[in-house]
Design an enzyme around this catalytic site. Structure first.
Site, PDB file in Angstrom:
ATOM      1  N   ARG A  59       0.839  -1.207   0.000  1.00  0.00           N
ATOM      2  CA  ARG A  59       0.000   0.000   0.000  1.00  0.00           C
ATOM      3  C   ARG A  59       0.871   1.254   0.000  1.00  0.00           C
ATOM      4  O   ARG A  59       0.475   2.308  -0.506  1.00  0.00           O
ATOM      5  CB  ARG A  59      -0.975   0.003   1.185  1.00  0.00           C
ATOM      6  CG  ARG A  59      -1.760   1.308   1.331  1.00  0.00           C
ATOM      7  CD  ARG A  59      -3.098   1.135   2.045  1.00  0.00           C
ATOM      8  NE  ARG A  59      -2.966   0.431   3.313  1.00  0.00           N
ATOM      9  CZ  ARG A  59      -2.501   0.977   4.447  1.00  0.00           C
ATOM     10  NH1 ARG A  59      -2.126   2.238   4.473  1.00  0.00           N
ATOM     11  NH2 ARG A  59      -2.426   0.262   5.536  1.00  0.00           N
ATOM     12  N   TYR A 112     -16.360  15.504 -15.758  1.00  0.00           N
ATOM     13  CA  TYR A 112     -16.771  14.102 -15.692  1.00  0.00           C
ATOM     14  C   TYR A 112     -17.861  13.928 -14.616  1.00  0.00           C
ATOM     15  O   TYR A 112     -17.689  14.392 -13.487  1.00  0.00           O
ATOM     16  CB  TYR A 112     -15.532  13.259 -15.360  1.00  0.00           C
ATOM     17  CG  TYR A 112     -15.807  11.794 -15.207  1.00  0.00           C
ATOM     18  CD1 TYR A 112     -16.202  11.015 -16.300  1.00  0.00           C
ATOM     19  CD2 TYR A 112     -15.663  11.175 -13.968  1.00  0.00           C
ATOM     20  CE1 TYR A 112     -16.443   9.661 -16.146  1.00  0.00           C
ATOM     21  CE2 TYR A 112     -15.900   9.816 -13.810  1.00  0.00           C
ATOM     22  CZ  TYR A 112     -16.296   9.065 -14.900  1.00  0.00           C
ATOM     23  OH  TYR A 112     -16.535   7.728 -14.753  1.00  0.00           O
ATOM     24  N   ASP A 183      -7.854  17.124 -15.271  1.00  0.00           N
ATOM     25  CA  ASP A 183      -8.112  15.755 -15.704  1.00  0.00           C
ATOM     26  C   ASP A 183      -7.692  15.695 -17.180  1.00  0.00           C
ATOM     27  O   ASP A 183      -8.323  16.309 -18.039  1.00  0.00           O
ATOM     28  CB  ASP A 183      -9.609  15.465 -15.534  1.00  0.00           C
ATOM     29  CG  ASP A 183      -9.994  14.051 -15.944  1.00  0.00           C
ATOM     30  OD1 ASP A 183      -9.310  13.458 -16.809  1.00  0.00           O
ATOM     31  OD2 ASP A 183     -11.008  13.538 -15.416  1.00  0.00           O
ATOM     32  N   LYS A 208      -8.537   4.553 -19.275  1.00  0.00           N
ATOM     33  CA  LYS A 208      -8.860   4.955 -20.648  1.00  0.00           C
ATOM     34  C   LYS A 208      -7.628   4.740 -21.541  1.00  0.00           C
ATOM     35  O   LYS A 208      -7.193   3.625 -21.706  1.00  0.00           O
ATOM     36  CB  LYS A 208      -9.365   6.408 -20.656  1.00  0.00           C
ATOM     37  CG  LYS A 208     -10.433   6.679 -19.594  1.00  0.00           C
ATOM     38  CD  LYS A 208     -11.710   5.883 -19.771  1.00  0.00           C
ATOM     39  CE  LYS A 208     -12.612   5.817 -18.539  1.00  0.00           C
ATOM     40  NZ  LYS A 208     -12.992   7.071 -17.918  1.00  0.00           N
TER      41      LYS A 208
HETATM   42  C1  LIG Z   1     -13.616   7.512 -16.693  1.00  0.00           C
HETATM   43  C2  LIG Z   1     -13.238   8.887 -16.326  1.00  0.00           C
HETATM   44  C3  LIG Z   1     -12.853   9.213 -15.027  1.00  0.00           C
HETATM   45  C4  LIG Z   1     -12.936   8.233 -13.891  1.00  0.00           C
HETATM   46  O1  LIG Z   1     -11.993   7.238 -13.992  1.00  0.00           O
HETATM   47  P1  LIG Z   1     -12.155   5.777 -13.353  1.00  0.00           P
HETATM   48  O2  LIG Z   1     -10.865   5.119 -13.697  1.00  0.00           O
HETATM   49  O3  LIG Z   1     -13.345   5.151 -13.997  1.00  0.00           O
HETATM   50  O4  LIG Z   1     -12.366   5.970 -11.889  1.00  0.00           O
HETATM   51  C5  LIG Z   1     -12.398  10.490 -14.781  1.00  0.00           C
HETATM   52  N1  LIG Z   1     -12.373  11.424 -15.756  1.00  0.00           N
HETATM   53  C6  LIG Z   1     -12.766  11.160 -17.004  1.00  0.00           C
HETATM   54  C7  LIG Z   1     -12.711  12.232 -18.023  1.00  0.00           C
HETATM   55  C8  LIG Z   1     -13.225   9.887 -17.334  1.00  0.00           C
HETATM   56  O5  LIG Z   1     -13.655   9.641 -18.574  1.00  0.00           O
END
Ligand SMILES: *Cc1c(COP(=O)(O)O)cnc(C)c1O
Length: 388
Positions: A59, A112, A183, A208
């Site tokens: 962790r 998001y 992000d 992603k």
């Molecule tokens: C999917 C997504 C997230 C969240 O990510 P997870 O790995 O599903 O927790 C955050 N920001 C964007 C733009 C996303 O498409």
């Protein structure tokens, strides 16, 4: 101002991390272990005193996860990075490291949806207020920033794909002493490197494009040593949303092909977006690459965009007739996906608001995968013919 990465530079940043420790393996081993033992008392006490940086418990530190973190830091032009069990773990840990009750954060609108819900639930209960601004309106951003603790960006934004001038927004935040975060999942470090544009912390849903094969859920935060130390001190160990060694290994594998995947997503999605724009049945296509020029620092576009059908098209029939585009959330993998806006608007999760996400009921979101542009275009054309 932004130094975009060439493919060869990208490759050089993610090799030679081994230092001869693992028999010069070209791929780091998976340290699938929860703990690391000590040879004697002195060895253990020196680790506890922090005299020697070595893994004690996964962790806290795990060599496979560390290898991924070091690669990602280099790709983003950051000093350090931390891997998380999901993009949301990364987002929540980053924000919770910089706020306390009574604070205010500024966020661009159309973020998001689950980030919006984090702000509207846990942050709200913590008495942290959120002001939403249009990230394209720099005057509005400048007005909202004074007194705020965090400026939270996403560019382009989810679903409606508004692209911002990240460098000038980051400069505004710096001027007002506000910690800026972005992000960067949509563009990936191959097309946008926000640290080089002046942003403090870059966050990814690694589920992603970084993973790229729809087989891992993960997140990462990159930034200066000092900012990352802030996360390491509390949110990382105590909230405990740690990236697992096997998932880190999958992400390292995914990074190897990121440049060629991004170029393929970009070319296919742009072609399809331009062709959709020509159709009478399509009212609007939301794809940043259709504008005359991209904002400074955004060096390319990815495979995710949305468009709005005019009245008269049966969106249910369109969706059900598609063969290559599968109905499914998420994106960033090899496969093409579709999500109808009407479905998202019916989601039970709270807070939920069409206004907050900018989702039009007659819109659909496409992720254009790697199946080949012409095959994907035929699939769309046939479904449109049936539905209109
Ligand atoms: C999917 C997504 C997230 C969240 O990510 P997870 O790995 O599903 O927790 C955050 N920001 C964007 C733009 C996303 O498409």
């Amino acid at each position: 101002m932004n130094d975009g990465l060439e493919q060869f530079e990208f490759a050089s940043l993610i090799t030679a991390h081994d230092d001869g420790n693992y028999a010069e393996a070209v791929v780091p081993p998976i340290f699938q272990t929860s703990l690391f033992t000590f040879s004697n008392f002195d060895d253990m006490i020196s680790a506890y005193r922090g005299e020697k940086v070595r893994p004690i418990y996964t962790r806290g530190l795990n060599p496979t996860v560390r290898a991924f973190e070091e690669m990602l830091a280099k790709l983003e032009g950051a000093e350090d990075a931390l891997g998380f069990a999901s993009g949301m773990a990364a987002i929540s840990s980053a924000i919770l490291s910089f706020v306390e009750p009574g604070d205010r954060i500024v966020a661009v609108k159309h973020v998001y949806p689950d980030a919006f819900r984090l702000f509207g639930t846990i942050l709200k209960r913590m008495k942290v207020e959120v002001t939403y601004v249009d990230g394209r309106d720099e005057e509005a951003v400048a007005k909202a920033l004074p007194g705020a603790k965090v400026f939270y960006m996403e560019s382009p934004t989810s679903w409606v794909m508004e692209a911002h001038n990240v460098g000038s927004l980051a400069e505004l935040a710096r001027k007002h002493g506000v910690v800026s975060m972005i992000d960067n999942s949509w563009a990936s470090p191959f097309f946008q490197r926000p640290i080089t544009l002046g942003v403090d912390l870059v966050i990814h849903s690694a589920s992603k494009y970084l993973g790229g094969h729809s087989d891992v859920v993960a997140g990462v935060v990159a930034g200066s040593k000092e900012m990352i130390a802030r996360l390491k001190a509390e949110a990382y160990p105590y909230l405990g949303g740690k990236l697992s060694p096997f998932d880190a290994w999958l992400l390292i594998r995914g990074l190897r092909t990121l440049p060629i995947r991004m170029k393929a997503h970009e070319a296919a999605a742009l072609t399809i977006a331009r062709r959709l724009q020509e159709l009478d049945v399509v009212g609007q296509v939301c794809h940043p690459g259709l504008a005359n020029c991209l904002p400074v620092g955004l060096n390319g576009t990815s495979g995710l965009f949305s468009f709005i059908f005019r009245e008269g098209v049966d969106i249910r029939a369109f969706t059900d007739h598609l063969k290559l585009f599968k109905l499914g959330v998420s994106w960033g993998g090899h496969e093409s996906l579709i999500v109808p806006g009407e479905v998202v608007l019916q989601q039970k999760a709270q807070p939920n608001s069409a206004h907050a996400f900018g989702i039009h009921a007659r819109s659909v979101r496409l992720h254009v995968g790697l199946e080949g542009t012409e095959a994907l275009w035929s699939d769309l054309q046939e479904a449109i013919a049936v539905a209109s």
